[in-house]
Enzyme design. Structure first.
Site, PDB file in Angstrom:
ATOM      1  N   GLN A 218     -41.582  -3.871  -4.608  1.00 48.96           N
ATOM      2  CA  GLN A 218     -42.908  -4.434  -4.857  1.00 48.96           C
ATOM      3  C   GLN A 218     -43.976  -3.657  -4.099  1.00 48.96           C
ATOM      4  O   GLN A 218     -45.160  -3.933  -4.263  1.00 48.96           O
ATOM      5  CB  GLN A 218     -42.947  -5.901  -4.425  1.00 48.96           C
ATOM      6  CG  GLN A 218     -42.078  -6.795  -5.291  1.00 48.96           C
ATOM      7  CD  GLN A 218     -42.106  -8.251  -4.865  1.00 48.96           C
ATOM      8  OE1 GLN A 218     -41.075  -8.841  -4.646  1.00 48.96           O
ATOM      9  NE2 GLN A 218     -43.286  -8.851  -4.749  1.00 48.96           N
ATOM     10  N   ARG A 365     -42.962 -16.290  -4.194  1.00 49.52           N
ATOM     11  CA  ARG A 365     -44.110 -16.694  -5.012  1.00 49.52           C
ATOM     12  C   ARG A 365     -45.051 -17.603  -4.221  1.00 49.52           C
ATOM     13  O   ARG A 365     -45.410 -18.695  -4.653  1.00 49.52           O
ATOM     14  CB  ARG A 365     -43.644 -17.358  -6.295  1.00 49.52           C
ATOM     15  CG  ARG A 365     -44.686 -17.206  -7.383  1.00 49.52           C
ATOM     16  CD  ARG A 365     -44.182 -17.450  -8.743  1.00 49.52           C
ATOM     17  NE  ARG A 365     -45.289 -17.248  -9.684  1.00 49.52           N
ATOM     18  CZ  ARG A 365     -45.185 -17.339 -10.979  1.00 49.52           C
ATOM     19  NH1 ARG A 365     -44.042 -17.612 -11.530  1.00 49.52           N
ATOM     20  NH2 ARG A 365     -46.213 -17.156 -11.758  1.00 49.52           N
ATOM     21  N   CYS A 366     -45.387 -17.118  -3.063  1.00 48.11           N
ATOM     22  CA  CYS A 366     -46.208 -17.920  -2.157  1.00 48.11           C
ATOM     23  C   CYS A 366     -46.814 -16.965  -1.173  1.00 48.11           C
ATOM     24  O   CYS A 366     -46.138 -16.079  -0.680  1.00 48.11           O
ATOM     25  CB  CYS A 366     -45.310 -18.922  -1.452  1.00 48.11           C
ATOM     26  SG  CYS A 366     -45.502 -19.087   0.306  1.00 48.11           S
ATOM     27  N   GLU A 735     -49.607 -17.542  -7.586  1.00 45.13           N
ATOM     28  CA  GLU A 735     -48.765 -18.414  -6.782  1.00 45.13           C
ATOM     29  C   GLU A 735     -49.251 -19.847  -6.684  1.00 45.13           C
ATOM     30  O   GLU A 735     -48.512 -20.717  -6.228  1.00 45.13           O
ATOM     31  CB  GLU A 735     -48.601 -17.800  -5.397  1.00 45.13           C
ATOM     32  CG  GLU A 735     -47.670 -16.616  -5.496  1.00 45.13           C
ATOM     33  CD  GLU A 735     -47.976 -15.534  -4.511  1.00 45.13           C
ATOM     34  OE1 GLU A 735     -49.061 -15.586  -3.922  1.00 45.13           O
ATOM     35  OE2 GLU A 735     -47.155 -14.649  -4.348  1.00 45.13           O
TER      36      GLU A 735
END
Ligand code: CDP
Length: 781
Positions: A218, A365-366, A735
């Site tokens: 990523q 996802r935060c 998110e």
């Protein structure tokens, strides 16, 4: 040029990347096949904690097709047995003395075939002397607990202490407060479980003396820098390519030992090495998320006005602190836990602890522990409402930060950029028919049925981040864009962030289309190749739009300013006599005299004013002045089956506000996916270990992911409160739903049972857990 032709900001343009994905034509790391490629597989520990007495690789080495077996001893000679983590800790690549978690990498086999490598893994003989596992972080802190990391100077399992807010003021308010509520909450260890597991193809080419690594990353640039620093290979001799990525969700931010071993192996054998994890390896050994043991307290007045929040957390980081947080934030952005509520003071303390579990603490996802923060405050507000006999909506309206208070300085030091929380909640309540639902609930309750309504009104914090505070291993968290307009008006945009399915090829093209008046289909977006993309810190924590999105807009505006000079030259007027209107430079007062960007682009190479540099390109490295603060109001309606303990989500409405929306269809998709990923830990997901530290949830048979069958129909709506400091007014969105959904669901389940005296249930709320509660309360059927 018309808006219909340009299809810029606000248009639901179909995703440019989808034609290749839906035809199976994407290029993922495992699709990379190079001549002479060798395959790597990893021997993993069957113990959570053990001394390694002996590793015998002779049988494995003797197998036909096996090229090499690499151990920690060998890596130690190359000074690669340990590697730095993104949090400044060190992590074993391969062990020389001890293993510290179940499924830890112990040795690596290199073979001519993936299956030969897998067979040879079984032939590697490792003799272990089991040591007591350290599984409970509270026990881990006791003086007689076995040290997980005797390699450190400090011999305890305590890693760090971190705090934010005003302790003295908070304690004072708690002493004098009319009402105090307290609750322990556990947010269990979960896993991102992306469809594509992690892996790489590392290829050192002696002819060019260049190392190319195709990697499920990523953050390709940051990884290249880390690889260069660890191996000593100059950065220009390393090319990291992140091709199509099958879901990242934070799990592809850390550097895993497999990447390093494969790189070592290609340097040694001068052949390409492919390493792709299988599903169980991914679930068992890659970075986890959450694992926060929280004690929270709210101080309030009897009328429901919240005065202060006090939180203490024990953060289980496993055996190495390999969380992917900005350096100065070992507990991420957890201190945003005062949420959407105006209060006098707050104090937050977090302690990191080592245990014999896989390392990590990824922002699944935060944006860095915000899920944990939002869960804490949204649960606590409901608990306070229950204590005071107030409606959960009413207590929220009473405590919201009001629109006129923005920019709002939070008691833990954040400056919220913009928001309108009452409007979002009112919209959600009106749309779902809140009063009617409450009436229905009362009727059903009278009939013995269990129906609950849960609210969550969360504030997110995304766009890390401003260089004065945010860095990873010292690298500031700016992001970048580079735009080239070709002579015919076609455009290539290269960005420092790296999509993993979020649709950047579409939305970043839309930003440029809007700014330059060039139709979106003439714009190509590239990313993920460190040899061509500008340096950036990558995509996670919903930072792409706030950082690289801003960089793209600013770079496009630089191009527009140069284009103005060329247009003035072509129209034979002064640049000041031109205005940018309807996607063209027009002469003020004579709008029919204009030049489009395509005409200007051609002139930039063929007919530019004397003294002006030819060409039409620009770049921007954008250092955001602040983070952005998206928010939302979610309402969830559940029915509980008294016969099975199953929670049925009857209705779920998500009202989101991410400022200016670039592509409403992509945002809608982000919210649908995020809500499902929010429901997952609320109802299903949890990593479980037995008393020996063996992971019991290493397959999708035991680690439950929701499928389309379990997923309800999500209803969505929006309000738009632009960010005042982002060039487009946009905030991140990816998110928000993962963060907002879990407390809405838990609040609904607890609401269904509140009349029975239930005040809190830890996630995941599985049927078994809920059925036991129904039995205890005497309402199970
Ligand atoms: O960093 P990441 O891409 O995961 O998150 P994001 O910035 O929230 O963006 C997710 C996707 O939604 C991207 O394609 C964005 O460009 C798009 N988006 C949008 O269209 N409008 C917004 N206000 C925010 C995001």
């Amino acid at each position: 040029m018309t808006a219909t032709a340009v299809r810029g900001i606000g248009v639901p343009v179909k995703r440019k990347e989808d034609p290749r994905f839906i035809r199976g034509k994407g290029t993922y790391v495992d699709d990379v096949k190079l001549p002479g490629m060798l395959y790597m597989d990893i021997v993993r520990s069957p113990y959570a904690h053990a001394r390694i007495k002996r590793i015998d690789v002779s049988k494995a080495r003797a197998m036909p097709g096996v090229i090499d077996v690499i151990t920690g001893e060998e890596l130690a000679k190359a000074n690669l047995a340990w590697m730095p983590t993104l949090m400044g800790d060190r992590q074993m690549v391969l062990p020389t003395e001890r293993v510290v978690y179940y499924a830890q990498e112990v040795a690596a086999v290199i073979a001519t075939d993936r299956y030969i490598a897998a067979d040879a893994v079984l032939a590697v003989e490792v003799e272990y002397e089991p040591l007591p596992p350290v599984l409970d972080p509270f026990e881990a802190l006791k003086p007689d607990a076995p040290p997980v990391r005797p390699d450190r100077d400090q011999k305890t399992n305590h890693i760090w202490h971190w705090e934010a807010g005003d302790k003295e003021k908070t304690d004072r308010i708690f002493q004098e407060a009319e009402v105090v509520v307290a609750q322990d909450l556990y947010i269990p260890r979960i896993h991102v479980a992306s469809i594509e597991t992690c892996g790489c193809v590392a290829n050192y080419d002696p002819a060019t003396d260049k190392l190319t690594i195709w990697m499920t990353s990523q953050a390709p640039h940051a990884h290249r820098t880390v690889f260069s620093l660890v191996t000593g290979i100059p950065e220009h001799k390393i090319r990291v390519i992140s091709p199509d990525i099958g879901g990242g969700f934070g799990g592809k931010v850390p550097v895993y030992p497999g990447y390093v071993i494969a790189t070592y192996a290609t340097l040694k054998h001068k052949k390409p090495i492919k390493w792709i994890e299988d599903r169980s390896e991914n679930l068992q050994a890659d970075s986890f998320a959450r694992d926060y043991h929280i004690h929270a307290e709210l101080a309030a007045n009897r009328d429901g006005k919240i005065r202060a929040l006090r939180v203490k957390v024990l953060a289980d980081h496993g055996a190495f602190d390999a969380a992917a947080n900005p350096s100065r934030f070992p507990a991420g952005l957890f201190s945003v836990c005062t949420g959407s509520y105006d209060m006098e003071a707050a104090h937050v303390e977090v302690d990191g602890v080592y245990t014999t579990k896989p390392p990590g603490g990824v922002a699944y996802r935060c944006s860095f522990r915000v899920t944990e923060a939002v869960h804490t405050i949204e649960r606590m507000v409901d608990i306070l409402a229950d204590e005071l006999g107030m409606d959960p909506a009413e207590i929220r309206f009473k405590n919201f930060i009001q629109p006129h208070q923005f920019p709002y300085k939070s008691p833990t030091g954040w400056e919220y950029d913009s928001g309108n929380y009452p409007a979002a909640l009112q919209k959600a309540l009106d749309m779902i028919g809140y009063q009617e639902l409450r009436r229905e609930q009362a009727e059903r309750r009278a009939r013995g049925e269990l129906m609950g309504i849960g609210i969550s009104t969360f504030t997110e914090i995304v766009g890390a981040g401003p260089s004065h505070t945010f860095d990873i291993l010292g690298i500031k968290m700016f992001d970048s864009a580079e735009i080239r307009v070709h002579p015919t008006g076609a455009v290539i945009v290269r960005i420092g962030v790296q999509t993993q399915g979020q649709g950047h090829e579409t939305t970043f093209a839309q930003i440029v289309a809007e700014e330059l008046g060039i139709p979106v289909e003439y714009i190509t977006v590239e990313h993920g190749d460190t040899d061509t993309a500008p340096y950036g810190l990558g995509t996670y924590a919903s930072r792409s739009t706030p950082t690289a999105g801003a960089a793209t807009a600013v770079a496009a505006r630089k191009i527009r300013e140069k284009a103005r000079l060329i247009a003035a030259h072509l129209l034979e007027v002064s640049p000041d006599d031109l205005e940018w209107k309807d996607y063209a430079f027009r002469v003020k007062g004579a709008p029919d005299r204009y030049k489009t960007m395509q005409e200007i682009a051609f002139a930039a190479y063929t007919n530019f004013p004397l003294g002006l540099e030819p060409g039409l390109e620009a770049e921007c490295y954008y250092d955001p002045p602040n983070l952005t603060f998206p928010f939302g109001a979610y309402v969830c309606v559940v029915d509980i089956d008294r016969g099975t303990g199953q929670v049925k989500i009857r209705e779920f409405l998500a009202v989101d506000d991410c400022g200016t929306i670039i592509n409403p269809m992509i945002v809608e998709g982000q919210i649908h996916g995020g809500l499902t990923m929010g429901m997952a830990p609320a109802l299903f997901e949890e990593i479980v270990y037995d008393e020996n530290g063996t992971m019991l949830t290493g397959t999708f048979m035991d680690y439950l992911l929701p499928t389309a069958v379990e997923t309800p129909h999500w209803k969505t709506a929006k309000t738009v409160t632009p960010s005042p400091h982002h060039p487009l007014g946009a905030k991140g969105v990816g998110e928000s739903p993962t963060i907002g959904a879990p407390p809405a669901i838990v609040n609904a389940v607890v609401d269904a049972l509140s009349h029975l005296g239930v005040r809190h249930i830890d996630i995941p709320i599985t049927p078994a857990k809920l059925y036991r509660i129904l039995q205890e309360k005497g309402v199970a059927e």
